[in-house]
Design a protein around this motif. Sequence first.
Motif, short mmCIF file in Angstrom:
data_model
loop_
_atom_site.label_atom_id
_atom_site.label_comp_id
_atom_site.label_asym_id
_atom_site.label_seq_id
_atom_site.Cartn_x
_atom_site.Cartn_y
_atom_site.Cartn_z
N LYS A 168 0.87 -1.17 0.00
CA LYS A 168 0.00 0.00 0.00
C LYS A 168 0.91 1.22 0.00
O LYS A 168 1.80 1.34 0.85
N MET A 169 0.69 2.13 -0.96
CA MET A 169 1.57 3.28 -1.09
C MET A 169 0.72 4.52 -1.42
O MET A 169 0.44 4.80 -2.58
N PRO A 170 0.27 5.27 -0.40
CA PRO A 170 -0.57 6.45 -0.64
C PRO A 170 0.17 7.51 -1.46
O PRO A 170 1.40 7.64 -1.37
N LEU A 171 -0.57 8.25 -2.23
CA LEU A 171 -0.04 9.38 -3.00
C LEU A 171 -0.88 10.61 -2.74
O LEU A 171 -2.08 10.54 -2.52
N GLU A 172 -0.23 11.77 -2.76
CA GLU A 172 -0.92 13.05 -2.59
C GLU A 172 -1.24 13.63 -3.96
O GLU A 172 -0.35 13.76 -4.81
N LEU A 173 -2.49 13.97 -4.20
CA LEU A 173 -2.90 14.59 -5.45
C LEU A 173 -2.56 16.07 -5.40
O LEU A 173 -3.03 16.82 -4.55
N LEU A 174 -1.71 16.51 -6.34
CA LEU A 174 -1.30 17.91 -6.39
C LEU A 174 -2.14 18.74 -7.34
O LEU A 174 -2.35 19.94 -7.11
N GLY A 175 -2.59 18.14 -8.42
CA GLY A 175 -3.39 18.87 -9.39
C GLY A 175 -3.93 17.94 -10.45
O GLY A 175 -3.41 16.85 -10.68
N GLU A 176 -5.02 18.37 -11.14
CA GLU A 176 -5.69 17.50 -12.10
C GLU A 176 -5.76 18.05 -13.50
O GLU A 176 -6.35 17.44 -14.38
N ASP A 177 -5.13 19.18 -13.76
CA ASP A 177 -5.37 19.84 -15.04
C ASP A 177 -4.10 20.31 -15.73
O ASP A 177 -4.05 21.36 -16.34
N ALA A 232 -1.17 1.18 -6.05
CA ALA A 232 -1.67 0.58 -4.81
C ALA A 232 -2.07 1.66 -3.81
O ALA A 232 -1.46 1.84 -2.76
N PHE A 233 -3.15 2.38 -4.11
CA PHE A 233 -3.67 3.37 -3.16
C PHE A 233 -4.25 2.68 -1.92
O PHE A 233 -4.25 3.26 -0.84
N ALA A 234 -4.76 1.49 -2.10
CA ALA A 234 -5.32 0.69 -1.01
C ALA A 234 -4.53 -0.62 -0.95
O ALA A 234 -3.76 -0.93 -1.86
N PRO A 235 -4.65 -1.39 0.15
CA PRO A 235 -3.92 -2.66 0.22
C PRO A 235 -4.16 -3.49 -1.04
O PRO A 235 -5.30 -3.71 -1.46
N ALA A 236 -3.06 -3.96 -1.61
CA ALA A 236 -3.16 -4.63 -2.91
C ALA A 236 -2.19 -5.79 -3.00
O ALA A 236 -1.14 -5.80 -2.36
N LEU A 237 -2.58 -6.76 -3.80
CA LEU A 237 -1.71 -7.88 -4.12
C LEU A 237 -0.94 -7.54 -5.39
O LEU A 237 -1.54 -7.21 -6.41
N ALA A 238 0.38 -7.61 -5.32
CA ALA A 238 1.21 -7.21 -6.44
C ALA A 238 2.19 -8.31 -6.80
O ALA A 238 2.54 -9.16 -5.96
N PHE A 239 2.67 -8.29 -8.03
CA PHE A 239 3.52 -9.38 -8.50
C PHE A 239 4.50 -8.86 -9.54
O PHE A 239 4.32 -7.81 -10.15
N ALA A 240 5.57 -9.63 -9.75
CA ALA A 240 6.59 -9.27 -10.73
C ALA A 240 7.33 -10.53 -11.15
O ALA A 240 7.31 -11.55 -10.44
N MET A 241 8.02 -10.43 -12.30
CA MET A 241 8.82 -11.56 -12.76
C MET A 241 9.93 -11.06 -13.66
O MET A 241 9.72 -10.22 -14.53
N THR A 242 11.14 -11.55 -13.41
CA THR A 242 12.29 -11.24 -14.25
C THR A 242 12.97 -12.54 -14.66
O THR A 242 12.76 -13.58 -14.02
N GLY A 243 13.77 -12.47 -15.72
CA GLY A 243 14.45 -13.68 -16.17
C GLY A 243 15.61 -13.34 -17.09
O GLY A 243 15.71 -12.23 -17.62
N GLU A 244 16.48 -14.34 -17.27
CA GLU A 244 17.67 -14.09 -18.08
C GLU A 244 18.25 -15.41 -18.60
O GLU A 244 18.26 -16.42 -17.91
N ILE A 245 18.70 -15.38 -19.85
CA ILE A 245 19.57 -16.41 -20.42
C ILE A 245 20.80 -15.68 -20.95
O ILE A 245 20.67 -14.72 -21.73
N HIS A 246 21.98 -16.11 -20.51
CA HIS A 246 23.20 -15.34 -20.82
C HIS A 246 24.35 -16.29 -21.12
O HIS A 246 24.47 -17.37 -20.52
N SER A 247 25.20 -15.84 -22.04
CA SER A 247 26.38 -16.62 -22.41
C SER A 247 27.57 -15.69 -22.53
O SER A 247 27.46 -14.58 -23.08
N SER A 248 28.71 -16.13 -22.00
CA SER A 248 29.97 -15.41 -22.12
C SER A 248 30.96 -16.28 -22.91
O SER A 248 31.16 -17.45 -22.56
N LEU A 249 31.55 -15.70 -23.94
CA LEU A 249 32.42 -16.46 -24.83
C LEU A 249 33.79 -15.79 -24.96
O LEU A 249 33.92 -14.58 -24.74
N TYR A 250 34.77 -16.59 -25.33
CA TYR A 250 36.11 -16.09 -25.62
C TYR A 250 36.65 -15.21 -24.49
O TYR A 250 37.04 -14.06 -24.70
N GLU A 251 36.66 -15.78 -23.29
CA GLU A 251 37.18 -15.08 -22.11
C GLU A 251 36.48 -13.73 -21.91
O GLU A 251 37.11 -12.71 -21.66
#
Length: 632
Positions: A168-177, A232-251
């Motif tokens: 949950k991460m409240p935010l302050e509204l500063l302006g709408e226009d 997440a203005f209100a309590p919320a269920l959140a999710f994320a996913m990261t991934g990688e395939i990597h190769s290092s060649l020739y030193e």
Amino acid sequence: MKKLITFILSTLLFVTGVFSQSNLSVNINDRVYEVLRSAEIQQLCTPLANEKPYTQGYIVKKLEEIIFNLEEQEEYDQIEIIQPYLDKFEYEEGQHLQNGYFKIENKDMTFPTSFIFYNTFTTNVGTGLYQNSDQNSTGYETFYSFGFMGNLGPKVSYNTTGTLGLTKMPLELLGEDYSIGEWLYNTKGNQPARTISTYRNNSYLPYKYSKFWDGSCYFFSDFSASGLEGWAFAPALAFAMTGEIHSSLYENRVELGVSRQKREWGAMDTDSSLVLNGHARPFLAAEASFKPFNFLSLSCLTGILEMPNQDYINQNAWYRLHENEDGTFETQPWEDGYFFQNAFSMIKVDFDMTHFHFDFGSTTVWPKRFELGYAFPLVDNVVYQNNIGDNDNLALFGNFKFIAPGTGSIWVSGYLDEINAFTTKFWRKTRAMFAFQSGGKINIPWIPFTTASFRYTKVEPYCYTHHSINYTPWYSQYLSESYTNNGECLGYYLAPNSDEFNFQFDSNPLPYLNLGFQYQLIRHGVDWGSGSVIGSNIYSELRNYDRSDLDKYFLHDGTYEWSNIVSIHCNYDLRQHNLPISVYAGLGYIFDWFTQIEGEPGAKTPYSYVNNDEYPQKNGLVLNLGVSVFFE
């Protein structure tokens, strides 16, 4: 003899297989990067690459260099500081509670493989207490991250991480226009303006919070298919996913990979990049790096950018005129995904010498289509864009750093988004959309692995944005080509029409301990209220009519916010006490005030301090606490 050769080859293959997860990247927020920066200044290791994240193998190599040089200097106390960073990349088979992982491996010498399962539980809380109690705010996030990594043969490694948590991460509204431009490709100025809302996170210091989740979250009050929310203005269920395939060649002369992760390219110091900053959200990209000589490297990437899903900000911005059956027209809203359909390509060349570093390159934000030219590293984006019609958002960048070995470095950086001509008033015309930076970093010799740095950064109005356009190949509707991913800038973290004085002190005086101090003065044209300044928001778009006639007068063309921020932080790892826990604490003070002009915008128009209901002075304390637990 034959048996001996077979034994040697098998041993080499086995060793390569055991450690091939070293091809995987290390998160750019890991504390080891700041230690390496400090060691580089002290000449304890050879110059660092200019593209983060680094691989585990690359970091281990640098740490071993540092330890070797410290042994030569008989600095054994400093070796004790480095050793824990080295130890955490040594994954041994079996269960290791203290480090939060479990490893199994196949020691088949023809195709060695490994599997490492790891998981972490993290809680972060931010609280802001202000003189105006209406601005008091507390946000929190608690999440569980788990994943697996390992190797597939001697040269290829893999990694994937999933995260699920409550926030949950409240935010302050500063302006709408706040006006961000006109609707379609508009040559006459007769289309209605689009407006957005401006929010602020008071639970954290400015530009310090980065959400752990991707895309959207579910409010606990609505778990239906239509319950995805942008924040997440209100309590919320959140999710994320990261991934990688990597190769290092020739030193490590050739690096190839596909990943969704955070990156920082072209940075002269931590979080300093103007072109691809560590604050930017992760995105999926294929990337490659070639280093034919020790002093020369070529790097490139091409990936797909993600939509912002910030309907709470731009709810009234994206719309179309729909013709009804009776011939009348009405406005209908559109979702973010309709307008943000971009890919991103980047090419960079680096030259590294003993006393100087120089790099340059180009980037392109282009609507997704089958465009091979931007992904080909041996044809520059500038040339290719002109060959196919000049429809995309092109930028140029460069960095030059002078290095005084053992003492420190100074640098200048530039990012050029768009300019009409160098013969015009480059510093005055709004059409000149660019950012620049100058800074320096020095070693503090009497405290182990301690540095002090200063930088000044200026981001001009409309920089990192783009003009409205609706004639790109394959697309008939309006598309946003701003330099953003998932609603946040790919480049420097400041909003357009801002500058920053930034002083930092960073120290690793003891094993497992990091301390830091920072002072910032940030000045920004406000993007809300009656004194708002055009081109001061990442969603802004430079109008297509008479845009060459617009001038900019920093601090002298509207209302500006002056933010003075002082902060300290501490990281401490308890694993040295056989406790799989890491703790973080930060405390900051913020003092904001505003200035307004008296009269029409102009270079000599005076500005004065203002404190009223619309733009009130603000001061307060912000406390951040975090705990990470590694368990199986």
